[in-house]
Design a protein around this motif. Sequence first.
Motif, PDB file in Angstrom:
ATOM      1  N   GLU A 103       0.019 117.655  -2.821  1.00 21.96           N
ATOM      2  CA  GLU A 103       1.019 116.863  -2.094  1.00 21.96           C
ATOM      3  C   GLU A 103       1.536 117.666  -0.913  1.00 21.96           C
ATOM      4  OE1 GLU A 103       5.165 114.411  -3.026  1.00 21.96           O
ATOM      5  OE2 GLU A 103       4.309 115.778  -4.511  1.00 21.96           O
ATOM      6  N   THR A 104       1.625 117.013   0.209  1.00 22.11           N
ATOM      7  CA  THR A 104       2.132 117.680   1.412  1.00 22.11           C
ATOM      8  C   THR A 104       3.468 117.077   1.803  1.00 22.11           C
ATOM      9  OG1 THR A 104       0.929 116.132   2.853  1.00 22.11           O
ATOM     10  CG2 THR A 104      -0.200 118.195   2.240  1.00 22.11           C
ATOM     11  N   HIS A 105       4.306 117.899   2.395  1.00 25.49           N
ATOM     12  CA  HIS A 105       5.620 117.439   2.823  1.00 25.49           C
ATOM     13  C   HIS A 105       5.845 117.803   4.282  1.00 25.49           C
ATOM     14  CE1 HIS A 105       6.873 116.457  -1.261  1.00 25.49           C
ATOM     15  NE2 HIS A 105       6.413 117.623  -1.654  1.00 25.49           N
ATOM     16  N   SER A 106       6.632 116.986   4.947  1.00 24.57           N
ATOM     17  CA  SER A 106       7.014 117.298   6.313  1.00 24.57           C
ATOM     18  C   SER A 106       8.053 118.413   6.296  1.00 24.57           C
ATOM     19  CB  SER A 106       7.588 116.058   6.990  1.00 24.57           C
ATOM     20  OG  SER A 106       8.834 115.710   6.389  1.00 24.57           O
ATOM     21  N   THR A 107       8.325 118.970   7.467  1.00 26.54           N
ATOM     22  CA  THR A 107       9.349 120.016   7.577  1.00 26.54           C
ATOM     23  C   THR A 107      10.690 119.514   7.060  1.00 26.54           C
ATOM     24  OG1 THR A 107       8.258 121.006   9.491  1.00 26.54           O
ATOM     25  CG2 THR A 107      10.597 121.513   9.186  1.00 26.54           C
TER      26      THR A 107
ATOM     27  N   ILE B 185      18.551 128.162   1.898  1.00 25.96           N
ATOM     28  CA  ILE B 185      17.879 126.871   2.050  1.00 25.96           C
ATOM     29  C   ILE B 185      16.739 126.979   3.056  1.00 25.96           C
ATOM     30  CG2 ILE B 185      18.164 124.496   2.889  1.00 25.96           C
ATOM     31  CD1 ILE B 185      21.041 124.609   1.737  1.00 25.96           C
ATOM     32  N   VAL B 186      17.025 127.592   4.190  1.00 18.67           N
ATOM     33  CA  VAL B 186      16.013 127.746   5.239  1.00 18.67           C
ATOM     34  C   VAL B 186      14.843 128.585   4.735  1.00 18.67           C
ATOM     35  CG1 VAL B 186      15.558 128.770   7.505  1.00 18.67           C
ATOM     36  CG2 VAL B 186      17.625 127.399   7.141  1.00 18.67           C
ATOM     37  N   LYS B 187      15.166 129.682   4.042  1.00 22.68           N
ATOM     38  CA  LYS B 187      14.125 130.566   3.517  1.00 22.68           C
ATOM     39  C   LYS B 187      13.268 129.852   2.481  1.00 22.68           C
ATOM     40  CE  LYS B 187      13.503 135.035   1.195  1.00 22.68           C
ATOM     41  NZ  LYS B 187      14.203 136.223   0.624  1.00 22.68           N
ATOM     42  N   SER B 188      13.924 129.146   1.559  1.00 22.22           N
ATOM     43  CA  SER B 188      13.200 128.438   0.509  1.00 22.22           C
ATOM     44  C   SER B 188      12.330 127.319   1.078  1.00 22.22           C
ATOM     45  CB  SER B 188      14.188 127.872  -0.506  1.00 22.22           C
ATOM     46  OG  SER B 188      13.542 127.161  -1.518  1.00 22.22           O
ATOM     47  N   ALA B 189      12.828 126.680   2.145  1.00 18.09           N
ATOM     48  CA  ALA B 189      12.071 125.596   2.776  1.00 18.09           C
ATOM     49  C   ALA B 189      10.882 126.125   3.570  1.00 18.09           C
ATOM     50  CB  ALA B 189      12.985 124.780   3.689  1.00 18.09           C
ATOM     51  N   GLY B 190      10.888 127.434   3.858  1.00 22.66           N
ATOM     52  CA  GLY B 190       9.801 128.026   4.619  1.00 22.66           C
ATOM     53  C   GLY B 190       9.809 127.628   6.080  1.00 22.66           C
ATOM     54  N   VAL B 191      11.010 127.428   6.616  1.00 18.77           N
ATOM     55  CA  VAL B 191      11.130 127.057   8.027  1.00 18.77           C
ATOM     56  C   VAL B 191      12.024 128.069   8.739  1.00 18.77           C
ATOM     57  CG1 VAL B 191      10.853 124.616   7.483  1.00 18.77           C
ATOM     58  CG2 VAL B 191      13.154 125.570   7.660  1.00 18.77           C
ATOM     59  N   THR B 192      12.018 128.043  10.024  1.00 16.26           N
ATOM     60  CA  THR B 192      12.878 128.932  10.802  1.00 16.26           C
ATOM     61  C   THR B 192      14.260 128.308  10.949  1.00 16.26           C
ATOM     62  OG1 THR B 192      12.296 127.926  12.931  1.00 16.26           O
ATOM     63  CG2 THR B 192      10.874 129.727  12.122  1.00 16.26           C
TER      64      THR B 192
ATOM     65  N   HIS C 262      10.709 119.367   3.295  1.00 14.22           N
ATOM     66  CA  HIS C 262      10.850 120.712   2.732  1.00 14.22           C
ATOM     67  C   HIS C 262      12.313 121.152   2.769  1.00 14.22           C
ATOM     68  CE1 HIS C 262       6.818 121.982   1.788  1.00 14.22           C
ATOM     69  NE2 HIS C 262       6.358 121.545   2.950  1.00 14.22           N
ATOM     70  N   ILE C 263      13.003 120.859   3.851  1.00 17.34           N
ATOM     71  CA  ILE C 263      14.421 121.209   3.968  1.00 17.34           C
ATOM     72  C   ILE C 263      15.238 120.469   2.921  1.00 17.34           C
ATOM     73  CG2 ILE C 263      16.473 121.013   5.444  1.00 17.34           C
ATOM     74  CD1 ILE C 263      14.602 121.466   7.854  1.00 17.34           C
ATOM     75  N   HIS C 264      14.962 119.186   2.751  1.00 12.33           N
ATOM     76  CA  HIS C 264      15.715 118.382   1.784  1.00 12.33           C
ATOM     77  C   HIS C 264      15.468 118.860   0.357  1.00 12.33           C
ATOM     78  CE1 HIS C 264      16.360 114.598   4.515  1.00 12.33           C
ATOM     79  NE2 HIS C 264      17.020 115.664   4.923  1.00 12.33           N
ATOM     80  N   ILE C 265      14.239 119.178   0.027  1.00 13.98           N
ATOM     81  CA  ILE C 265      13.908 119.663  -1.318  1.00 13.98           C
ATOM     82  C   ILE C 265      14.629 120.975  -1.598  1.00 13.98           C
ATOM     83  CG2 ILE C 265      12.044 120.576  -2.765  1.00 13.98           C
ATOM     84  CD1 ILE C 265      10.180 118.523  -1.308  1.00 13.98           C
ATOM     85  N   ALA C 266      14.573 121.886  -0.641  1.00 13.15           N
ATOM     86  CA  ALA C 266      15.232 123.189  -0.807  1.00 13.15           C
ATOM     87  C   ALA C 266      16.748 123.031  -0.873  1.00 13.15           C
ATOM     88  CB  ALA C 266      14.852 124.109   0.348  1.00 13.15           C
TER      89      ALA C 266
END
Length: 204
Positions: free
Chosen positions: A3-7, A32-39, A10-14
């Motif tokens: 399953e793939t998720h948009s950025t 949250i940002v770190k867990s989502a894997g985004v900057t 990913h933010i919402h899940i984290a």
Amino acid sequence: MPETHSTLEHIHIAAKKEFLEKGFRSASLRNIVKSAGVTTGAFYGYYSSKEELFAALVDEHYKYLLTKYKQSLSGFEELSPKRQTERMGSVGKECMQEMLVYMHSHRDEFHLILLCSDGTPYSTLTDDLVELEIKATNRYCDTLRGLGKTVPDIDERLEHILVTGMMNAYFEIIIHDMPMENAEKYLCELNDFYTAGWLKIMGQ
């Protein structure tokens, strides 16, 4: 395929995980940002603050519940006075059953609202519903008096305690993740209990 998720997803899940574990006040935007894997920059492309992120998760559900409750009260008051006395209890039961199904389908969001929202506008959900119910109860007492029935004055403090207790009792069903079969049974029993109690207090 995985399953793939948009950025944004990913933010919402984290964010949901962080808020559920720590509550709004203690939740860390950095985590949250770190867990989502985004900057951090990517996050601020969607939201300007932790408050805005929390609202994105719960606002729709908070508004749904308030709107549904207001509609139920309005529908009840549109009935004739005699019909109101016949339907007293059953209308509220039907509304709470609909709300229960909705909350059961969005348990994480209502756990956020009911348990994790301190420090946000959403922490007032119970108080908002209590205020609506107290005003509606007072109007119903006036309706009974208009029908010539004797209704004693209800102490405002007692009324607030009883309505708050009633709302909290209903929400306990969601807070404790009761299976739907049990939840519906408890809801019916709570409704019967509080309806009988209110009729007693109203002298009916």
